[in-house]
Design an enzyme around this catalytic site. Sequence first.
Site, short mmCIF file in Angstrom:
data_model
loop_
_atom_site.label_atom_id
_atom_site.label_comp_id
_atom_site.label_asym_id
_atom_site.label_seq_id
_atom_site.Cartn_x
_atom_site.Cartn_y
_atom_site.Cartn_z
CB CYS A 133 3.75 24.60 20.29
SG CYS A 133 3.79 25.39 21.91
CB CYS A 136 2.79 22.72 23.29
SG CYS A 136 2.28 24.40 22.93
CG ASP A 137 3.65 19.29 21.50
OD1 ASP A 137 2.79 19.11 22.37
OD2 ASP A 137 3.39 19.73 20.36
#
Length: 316
Positions: A133, A136-137
């Site tokens: 993701c 997300c990261d």
Amino acid sequence: MRQVIIIGSGPAGYTAAIYAARASLSPLLIASSVEAGGELMKTTEVENFPGFPDGIMGPDLMMKMQEQAEKFGTEVVLDDVVSLDLSGDVKKVTLGNGDIHEALTVIYATGSAYRKLGISDETRLSGYGVSWCATCDGFFFRQKTVAVVGGGDSAMEEATFLTKFADKVYVIHRSDKLRASKIMQDRALANPKIEFVFNKVVERIYGEALVTGIGLRDTVDASESTIDLSGLFVAIGNDPRVHLVHGQLELTDDGTIAVDGRSSRTSLPGVFAAGDVLDVTYRQAITAAGSGTVAALDVEHYLASLPRHVLDTASV
């Protein structure tokens, strides 16, 4: 015995619960012990869900959905379904704690899971440089070198997004032809931070505490090479979570649950599907929510068609 049990707590499951609860069906929603809220719990800002012009964090959106479902009378259980018996008129749902719940109908909305490469150290280094993701990261890889594995729209989107943070983004694909749409390909190919590595597959991930590099194998001549990097993002697709219904429900060639036309009706009476378990094309939070609406309405119509004495057996 319940009128309806909903399995899954993503946008499809919670939306189905909201509609079912407002129809006075007193739904029981099994939300999972560790992954309640679905994939949006791993997402940062969601900008394309209607009603939030300034965006909303994925976990916040799911919490609001849960609160809304509970407000109307949904009971949420944080446990995992370990087995299902969908064959009879009464459906049986067995949880990890041993409890068995029965219902006249089941809405199956377990979503999908990121597909893994299946190589050594992939799981061990998950969260330590290996990710599925970018939204997300990606923030953690400012001024770093990273790679994205995949050749579809998701991979192009991930790679383009990562250029906001990383200094260099490799896109690694097993062939010399991308599967992504032309507009997504053109956008990635035109980005000076992105370099394409064709005809290569990732065979090794290097690093002890953190990812430090990857080992590649050429799909044409089998030669080997390495790339030093700090992050590896896997974007090779998703698999619908249908393991609980194998051998019970009819599946499509894509591995999703087969439904009747635009409805949520599966191959078994009283069993309905919603969200990513039946969708390989759109896979958006809003389409999953719409699918959950369809499932709840289909359940309501199905229950209305049952004899009164059968309905009278269902209660909270």
